[in-house]
Design a protein around this motif. Structure first.
Motif, short mmCIF file in Angstrom:
data_model
loop_
_atom_site.label_atom_id
_atom_site.label_comp_id
_atom_site.label_asym_id
_atom_site.label_seq_id
_atom_site.Cartn_x
_atom_site.Cartn_y
_atom_site.Cartn_z
N LEU A 15 -13.60 16.30 10.80
CA LEU A 15 -12.88 16.89 9.67
C LEU A 15 -13.82 17.18 8.51
O LEU A 15 -14.82 16.49 8.30
N THR A 16 -13.49 18.20 7.73
CA THR A 16 -14.26 18.51 6.53
C THR A 16 -13.99 17.45 5.46
O THR A 16 -13.01 16.70 5.53
N ILE A 17 -14.85 17.40 4.45
CA ILE A 17 -14.66 16.44 3.35
C ILE A 17 -13.33 16.70 2.65
O ILE A 17 -12.60 15.77 2.31
N ARG A 18 -13.00 17.97 2.46
CA ARG A 18 -11.73 18.34 1.82
C ARG A 18 -10.54 17.81 2.61
O ARG A 18 -9.60 17.24 2.04
N THR A 19 -10.59 17.98 3.93
CA THR A 19 -9.48 17.53 4.78
C THR A 19 -9.39 16.01 4.78
O THR A 19 -8.31 15.44 4.66
N LYS A 20 -10.54 15.34 4.91
CA LYS A 20 -10.56 13.88 4.90
C LYS A 20 -9.95 13.33 3.62
O LYS A 20 -9.18 12.36 3.64
N LYS A 21 -10.31 13.94 2.49
CA LYS A 21 -9.82 13.48 1.19
C LYS A 21 -8.30 13.62 1.11
O LYS A 21 -7.60 12.69 0.69
N LEU A 22 -7.79 14.77 1.53
CA LEU A 22 -6.35 15.00 1.46
C LEU A 22 -5.59 14.09 2.41
O LEU A 22 -4.59 13.46 2.04
N PHE A 23 -6.07 13.98 3.66
CA PHE A 23 -5.39 13.14 4.64
C PHE A 23 -5.41 11.67 4.22
O PHE A 23 -4.43 10.95 4.39
N ALA A 24 -6.56 11.21 3.67
CA ALA A 24 -6.65 9.83 3.21
C ALA A 24 -5.70 9.59 2.04
O ALA A 24 -5.11 8.51 1.90
N SER A 25 -5.54 10.60 1.20
CA SER A 25 -4.67 10.47 0.03
C SER A 25 -3.21 10.30 0.45
O SER A 25 -2.50 9.44 -0.08
N VAL A 26 -2.75 11.12 1.38
CA VAL A 26 -1.34 11.01 1.79
C VAL A 26 -1.11 9.75 2.62
O VAL A 26 -0.01 9.20 2.61
N ALA A 27 -2.14 9.30 3.34
CA ALA A 27 -2.01 8.03 4.05
C ALA A 27 -1.79 6.91 3.05
O ALA A 27 -0.95 6.02 3.26
N MET A 28 -2.53 6.95 1.92
CA MET A 28 -2.35 5.94 0.89
C MET A 28 -0.98 6.07 0.23
O MET A 28 -0.32 5.09 -0.08
N LEU A 29 -0.53 7.32 0.03
CA LEU A 29 0.80 7.53 -0.54
C LEU A 29 1.87 6.97 0.39
O LEU A 29 2.82 6.32 -0.06
N PHE A 30 1.72 7.22 1.70
CA PHE A 30 2.70 6.69 2.65
C PHE A 30 2.71 5.16 2.61
O PHE A 30 3.79 4.54 2.68
N ALA A 31 1.53 4.55 2.49
CA ALA A 31 1.47 3.09 2.39
C ALA A 31 2.23 2.61 1.17
O ALA A 31 2.96 1.62 1.22
N ALA A 32 2.09 3.33 0.05
CA ALA A 32 2.82 2.96 -1.17
C ALA A 32 4.32 3.13 -0.98
O ALA A 32 5.13 2.31 -1.44
N MET A 33 4.71 4.20 -0.29
CA MET A 33 6.14 4.45 -0.05
C MET A 33 6.75 3.35 0.82
O MET A 33 7.87 2.88 0.54
N THR A 34 6.04 2.92 1.85
CA THR A 34 6.58 1.85 2.71
C THR A 34 6.64 0.53 1.96
O THR A 34 7.57 -0.26 2.16
N SER A 35 5.66 0.29 1.08
CA SER A 35 5.71 -0.92 0.26
C SER A 35 6.91 -0.89 -0.67
O SER A 35 7.59 -1.91 -0.86
N ALA A 36 7.17 0.28 -1.24
CA ALA A 36 8.32 0.43 -2.12
C ALA A 36 9.63 0.19 -1.36
O ALA A 36 10.55 -0.47 -1.86
N MET A 37 9.72 0.74 -0.14
CA MET A 37 10.91 0.52 0.68
C MET A 37 11.10 -0.97 0.98
O MET A 37 12.20 -1.51 0.88
N ASP A 38 10.00 -1.64 1.31
CA ASP A 38 10.04 -3.05 1.64
C ASP A 38 10.49 -3.88 0.44
O ASP A 38 11.36 -4.74 0.55
N GLN A 39 9.90 -3.59 -0.72
CA GLN A 39 10.24 -4.34 -1.93
C GLN A 39 11.66 -4.06 -2.41
O GLN A 39 12.26 -4.89 -3.09
N ALA A 40 12.19 -2.88 -2.05
CA ALA A 40 13.56 -2.55 -2.42
C ALA A 40 14.57 -3.09 -1.40
O ALA A 40 15.77 -2.89 -1.54
N GLY A 41 14.05 -3.77 -0.37
CA GLY A 41 14.93 -4.35 0.65
C GLY A 41 15.52 -3.34 1.59
O GLY A 41 16.61 -3.56 2.15
#
Length: 268
Positions: free
Chosen positions: A71-97
């Motif tokens: 992958l290009t640097i641009r693609t890696k950066k974007l994909f890594a960013s949304v992976a981190m966003l998804f991790a935050a979303m699942t944490s939010a779901m978990d903390q919200a029960g």
């Protein structure tokens, strides 16, 4: 599965999910599909077969498609960013029960976050044929064409099995929806795009499937209703900036999770 385990899986553990001739693959992203069609028109004289390469994460929530193994640097950066966003979303779901199959919670979170724009809400019919091929495999092959490796199919089967169990829960209202969120991260010759699909179903809409074990072959041919929302990731620059903050300033990451949690629990 805990939010911490999901976070680790999303960021670090992907499996080979197969490949498909690029000319046969239809990009979920409207922008990339338009570029794809244009390139195919220009490429008619080229006899070299090009492939779309697939990967999937361990929870079956992130699907990656690329025309290059590197992958290009641009693609890696974007994909890594949304992976981190998804991790935050699942944490939010978990903390919200909330369950990770809570359709209403996912819809509220995605719709209110400001990171996504809904481009389509569609209902389609999946054709389940009388065959020795198991019902779950037929569903997977139509929802994610090209998924072919044993490891990726096992992940997808696990997701369907969990949804199957949720739909069979005796206390669940027949009209209540069960949802599954899938991030689709696509790259076409260095140009990345992110789309998500929120698949959802009720006991009523999936009655033909839940009447028999999903892993068995179909004893008759029938059609299966599939409902989904499709969203485009609308703020890549903002989230790309967040990606660095998650590493350098953990407090910013915690603040994002808290903000997402509030979106889930907020009253309309």
């Amino acid at each position: 599965m805990s939010a911490e385990l999901i976070k680790e899986s999303v960021l670090n553990t992907m499996v080979d999910a197969g490949r498909m001739f690029l000319e046969q693959y239809k990009f979920i992203s409207p922008e990339l599909e338009e570029k794809h069609q244009g390139l195919m028109a220009l490429d008619k004289a080229d006899d070299t077969e090009k492939d779309a390469l697939f990967w999937m994460n361990q929870t079956g929530n992130m699907f990656y498609v690329s025309t290059s193994p590197e992958l290009t640097i641009r693609t890696k950066k974007l994909f890594a960013s949304v992976a981190m966003l998804f991790a935050a979303m699942t944490s939010a779901m978990d903390q919200a029960g909330k369950s990770l199959f809570d359709y209403e919670a996912w819809l509220s979170l995605v719709d209110k976050s400001g990171f996504f724009v809904e481009v389509e809400k569609n209902s389609s019919m999946l054709l389940i044929k009388k065959s020795d091929v198991a019902v779950n495999i037929q569903i997977i092959q139509q929802l994610i064409p090209g998924l072919s490796t044993d490891s990726a199919m096992a992940i997808a089967k696990g997701v369907l099995s969990t949804i199957h169990g949720e739909l069979q829960a005796t206390e669940r209202d027949e009209e209540a929806n069960v949802g599954h969120l899938l991030f689709i991260c696509e790259e076409l010759f260095g140009v990345p795009s992110i789309t998500i699909r929120l698949f959802y179903a009720s006991q009523k809409s999936h009655r033909a499937v839940i009447q028999a074990p999903c892993h068995t072959s179909a004893t008759s041919t029938f059609e299966q209703l599939q409902n989904a929302h499709t969203f485009l990731f609308a703020s890549p620059d903002t989230i790309s900036e967040y990606a660095n903050l998650f590493t350098d300033q953990p407090e910013e990451y915690r603040n994002l999770i808290e903000h997402l949690k509030e979106l889930i629990t907020a009253k309309d």
